[in-house]
Design a protein around this motif. Structure first.
Motif, mmCIF file in Angstrom:
data_model
loop_
_atom_site.group_PDB
_atom_site.id
_atom_site.type_symbol
_atom_site.label_atom_id
_atom_site.label_comp_id
_atom_site.label_asym_id
_atom_site.label_seq_id
_atom_site.Cartn_x
_atom_site.Cartn_y
_atom_site.Cartn_z
ATOM 1 N N TYR A 187 0.859 -1.187 0.000
ATOM 2 C CA TYR A 187 0.000 0.000 0.000
ATOM 3 C C TYR A 187 0.900 1.244 0.000
ATOM 4 O O TYR A 187 1.003 1.942 1.006
ATOM 5 C CB TYR A 187 -0.915 0.002 1.225
ATOM 6 C CG TYR A 187 -1.734 -1.256 1.386
ATOM 7 C CD1 TYR A 187 -2.893 -1.463 0.643
ATOM 8 C CD2 TYR A 187 -1.345 -2.262 2.285
ATOM 9 C CE1 TYR A 187 -3.648 -2.620 0.782
ATOM 10 C CE2 TYR A 187 -2.092 -3.420 2.421
ATOM 11 C CZ TYR A 187 -3.239 -3.593 1.675
ATOM 12 O OH TYR A 187 -3.981 -4.743 1.811
ATOM 13 N N PRO A 188 1.574 1.521 -1.107
ATOM 14 C CA PRO A 188 2.620 2.559 -1.112
ATOM 15 C C PRO A 188 2.139 3.961 -0.785
ATOM 16 O O PRO A 188 2.916 4.774 -0.275
ATOM 17 C CB PRO A 188 3.178 2.486 -2.541
ATOM 18 C CG PRO A 188 2.141 1.771 -3.346
ATOM 19 C CD PRO A 188 1.462 0.834 -2.408
ATOM 20 N N SER A 189 0.885 4.284 -1.064
ATOM 21 C CA SER A 189 0.426 5.653 -0.860
ATOM 22 C C SER A 189 -0.717 5.781 0.144
ATOM 23 O O SER A 189 -1.260 6.872 0.332
ATOM 24 C CB SER A 189 -0.012 6.264 -2.201
ATOM 25 O OG SER A 189 -1.059 5.495 -2.782
ATOM 26 N N VAL A 190 -1.089 4.687 0.794
ATOM 27 C CA VAL A 190 -2.200 4.728 1.751
ATOM 28 C C VAL A 190 -1.724 5.353 3.064
ATOM 29 O O VAL A 190 -0.700 4.939 3.611
ATOM 30 C CB VAL A 190 -2.752 3.311 2.006
ATOM 31 C CG1 VAL A 190 -3.805 3.327 3.111
ATOM 32 C CG2 VAL A 190 -3.359 2.742 0.728
ATOM 33 N N PRO A 191 -2.458 6.340 3.606
ATOM 34 C CA PRO A 191 -2.058 6.931 4.891
ATOM 35 C C PRO A 191 -2.097 5.895 6.014
ATOM 36 O O PRO A 191 -3.028 5.100 6.105
ATOM 37 C CB PRO A 191 -3.114 8.017 5.125
ATOM 38 C CG PRO A 191 -3.711 8.291 3.784
ATOM 39 C CD PRO A 191 -3.650 6.997 3.033
ATOM 40 N N VAL A 192 -1.077 5.917 6.857
ATOM 41 C CA VAL A 192 -0.959 4.974 7.974
ATOM 42 C C VAL A 192 -0.857 5.754 9.276
ATOM 43 O O VAL A 192 -0.127 6.744 9.365
ATOM 44 C CB VAL A 192 0.278 4.068 7.803
ATOM 45 C CG1 VAL A 192 0.445 3.147 9.027
ATOM 46 C CG2 VAL A 192 0.182 3.242 6.525
ATOM 47 N N THR A 193 -1.599 5.319 10.275
ATOM 48 C CA THR A 193 -1.493 5.869 11.620
ATOM 49 C C THR A 193 -1.059 4.760 12.567
ATOM 50 O O THR A 193 -1.684 3.694 12.610
ATOM 51 C CB THR A 193 -2.831 6.452 12.097
ATOM 52 O OG1 THR A 193 -3.248 7.483 11.201
ATOM 53 C CG2 THR A 193 -2.705 7.022 13.504
ATOM 54 N N CYS A 235 11.279 5.966 9.107
ATOM 55 C CA CYS A 235 11.916 5.526 7.864
ATOM 56 C C CYS A 235 10.944 5.456 6.685
ATOM 57 O O CYS A 235 11.358 5.129 5.565
ATOM 58 C CB CYS A 235 12.553 4.149 8.063
ATOM 59 S SG CYS A 235 13.773 4.098 9.386
ATOM 60 N N PHE A 236 9.670 5.757 6.928
ATOM 61 C CA PHE A 236 8.660 5.567 5.881
ATOM 62 C C PHE A 236 7.822 6.827 5.722
ATOM 63 O O PHE A 236 7.531 7.521 6.703
ATOM 64 C CB PHE A 236 7.753 4.382 6.229
ATOM 65 C CG PHE A 236 8.491 3.100 6.422
ATOM 66 C CD1 PHE A 236 8.819 2.290 5.338
ATOM 67 C CD2 PHE A 236 8.882 2.690 7.694
ATOM 68 C CE1 PHE A 236 9.513 1.108 5.521
ATOM 69 C CE2 PHE A 236 9.575 1.507 7.880
ATOM 70 C CZ PHE A 236 9.889 0.711 6.785
ATOM 71 N N PRO A 237 7.394 7.121 4.490
ATOM 72 C CA PRO A 237 6.586 8.314 4.259
ATOM 73 C C PRO A 237 5.126 8.114 4.654
ATOM 74 O O PRO A 237 4.618 7.003 4.689
ATOM 75 C CB PRO A 237 6.696 8.509 2.740
ATOM 76 C CG PRO A 237 6.882 7.121 2.201
ATOM 77 C CD PRO A 237 7.702 6.399 3.232
ATOM 78 N N ASN A 238 4.460 9.238 4.944
ATOM 79 C CA ASN A 238 3.015 9.283 5.153
ATOM 80 C C ASN A 238 2.561 8.374 6.293
ATOM 81 O O ASN A 238 1.551 7.693 6.204
ATOM 82 C CB ASN A 238 2.271 8.925 3.857
ATOM 83 C CG ASN A 238 0.845 9.444 3.850
ATOM 84 O OD1 ASN A 238 0.461 10.258 4.694
ATOM 85 N ND2 ASN A 238 0.043 8.961 2.922
ATOM 86 N N ALA A 245 -9.966 9.248 16.166
ATOM 87 C CA ALA A 245 -10.639 9.638 14.918
ATOM 88 C C ALA A 245 -10.188 11.012 14.460
ATOM 89 O O ALA A 245 -10.072 11.272 13.258
ATOM 90 C CB ALA A 245 -12.153 9.607 15.113
ATOM 91 N N ALA A 246 -9.904 11.892 15.416
ATOM 92 C CA ALA A 246 -9.459 13.233 15.071
ATOM 93 C C ALA A 246 -8.070 13.233 14.429
ATOM 94 O O ALA A 246 -7.706 14.176 13.717
ATOM 95 C CB ALA A 246 -9.445 14.127 16.322
ATOM 96 N N GLN A 247 -7.311 12.162 14.654
ATOM 97 C CA GLN A 247 -5.948 12.088 14.123
ATOM 98 C C GLN A 247 -5.850 11.212 12.883
ATOM 99 O O GLN A 247 -4.817 11.206 12.204
ATOM 100 C CB GLN A 247 -5.007 11.555 15.197
ATOM 101 C CG GLN A 247 -4.934 12.456 16.427
ATOM 102 C CD GLN A 247 -3.874 12.023 17.418
ATOM 103 O OE1 GLN A 247 -2.727 11.797 17.055
ATOM 104 N NE2 GLN A 247 -4.273 11.880 18.682
ATOM 105 N N LEU A 248 -6.905 10.465 12.582
ATOM 106 C CA LEU A 248 -6.897 9.647 11.373
ATOM 107 C C LEU A 248 -7.170 10.526 10.157
ATOM 108 O O LEU A 248 -8.059 11.378 10.205
ATOM 109 C CB LEU A 248 -7.955 8.543 11.466
ATOM 110 C CG LEU A 248 -7.698 7.428 12.473
ATOM 111 C CD1 LEU A 248 -8.928 6.538 12.581
ATOM 112 C CD2 LEU A 248 -6.475 6.607 12.085
ATOM 113 N N PRO A 249 -6.428 10.343 9.068
ATOM 114 C CA PRO A 249 -6.703 11.147 7.865
ATOM 115 C C PRO A 249 -8.118 10.948 7.371
ATOM 116 O O PRO A 249 -8.665 9.842 7.480
ATOM 117 C CB PRO A 249 -5.679 10.612 6.864
ATOM 118 C CG PRO A 249 -4.642 9.908 7.662
ATOM 119 C CD PRO A 249 -5.330 9.408 8.880
#
Length: 331
Positions: A251-257, A289-292, A327-331
């Motif tokens: 999932y190269p571009s999926v936002p991760v929290t 080490c990882f984006p987004n 929830a407030a911090q999830l994209p």
């Protein structure tokens, strides 16, 4: 309880099954919802507890309009926690000072009415024509279902949040599935959720596989079991790095929290790998080490007087507070 009169096809059954990857038809005629793919079996097959918990219906909900009088057939299955021959397993009971309370209900909601908490048992649920209902299946037990009558699925939410975690994500500590963390996040964010929480889970890169379902956001909430079991911080950092690396591969571009571990009663103790604070930092450093990838601080999202067992699992009040802040911090 026979299912010879169940009238909904597998395709239509999946259409009304929310928060699941697929449904399978068992030999006895009941359907079961799946929240893990076949490729993930190698990741949860290492312990009898994981195998049992992976087959439960955590966060799965049946949502439909009744076009006729409908009967929902429910069947509760017993699951084995016995290890395979020669299998060496972690004795979680020796690490956990209190017995888990896994009592729970099956929740039935008619649109515009109060929630009904049904007992967790094999049963028939009768619903009259002309109703819109949501039937929340249990979080820690395996239940089969089948529908007799004509039901129209309610459209699923268009975006999906994948939740990867341990018992807190799965729902331990909450006794009504409609009030668990993933269901609250689903309501707050307006998304479908795939609950891949497993009681007792460690950070495990093997569990990360490419799923057929489109994923629009990922929550990772692990580490508290590692702190009790793993020997070194280096081991934890390495496995967390591998897990996030596989997420970015698939999932190269999926936002991760990444949610760091919540408060627990023994937070002042020092384990083999070090202090609780050192464990949290090790998890956070792996994300750099990882984006987004953003980090949500679990301690700041913990109500320390709202724990079902007084130790590690937030109760419904604690989960409500956690879900709102998260929830407030999830994209």
């Amino acid at each position: 309880m026979g299912t010879e009169h169940c009238s909904i096809s597998r395709e239509n059954m999946f259409a009304l099954t929310h928060n699941a990857l697929s449904v399978e038809l068992l030999e006895d005629g009941y359907y079961c919802a799946l929240r893990f793919s076949g490729e993930q079996e190698m990741g949860y097959n290492s312990h009898p507890l994981y195998r049992a918990m992976a087959r439960t219906s955590a966060s799965v909900c049946l949502r439909f309009h009744t076009l006729t009088d409908v009967t929902v057939h429910l069947k509760r299955y017993s699951q084995s926690l016995l290890p395979k021959k020669g299998e060496k397993v972690v004795d979680f009971a020796s690490l956990y000072p209190r017995q888990l309370d896994l009592s729970e209900t099956i929740d039935l909601l008619y649109e515009g009415k109060d929630m009904i908490h049904l007992p967790l048992q094999s049963d028939l649920v009768s619903i009259e024509k002309g109703n819109m209902v949501s039937l929340y299946l249990p979080m820690h037990h395996r239940v089969g279902f089948c529908i007799e009558g004509d039901a129209q699925p309610i459209e699923k939410k268009k975006k999906t949040l994948l939740c990867i975690g341990d018992s807190i994500v799965q729902g331990v500590g909450v006794h009504h599935p409609s009030l668990a963390l993933c269901e609250r996040l689903s309501s707050l964010k307006g998304v479908q959720v795939i609950n891949q929480g497993l009681a007792g889970a460690l950070v495990n890169a093997k569990l990360i596989q490419k799923l057929d379902a489109p994923i629009h956001g990922i929550l990772v909430a692990l580490g508290t079991n590692d702190w009790s079991i793993r020997e070194t911080l280096a081991d934890l950092r390495g496995e967390m790095f591998a897990l996030l690396g596989r997420i970015r591969k698939f999932y190269p571009s999926v936002p991760v929290t990444v949610l760091t571990p919540l408060w627990r009663a023994d937070i002042q103790h020092t384990q083999k790998m070090g202090s609780f604070a050192e464990m949290q930092k090790a998890i956070e450093y792996a994300t750099y080490c990882f984006p987004n990838i953003r980090v949500a601080n679990g301690l700041s999202l913990s109500l320390r007087d709202a724990y079902d067992d007084g130790f590690i699992h937030p109760d419904e009040k604690g989960i409500r507070f956690l879900a709102k802040g998260l929830a407030a911090q999830l994209p």
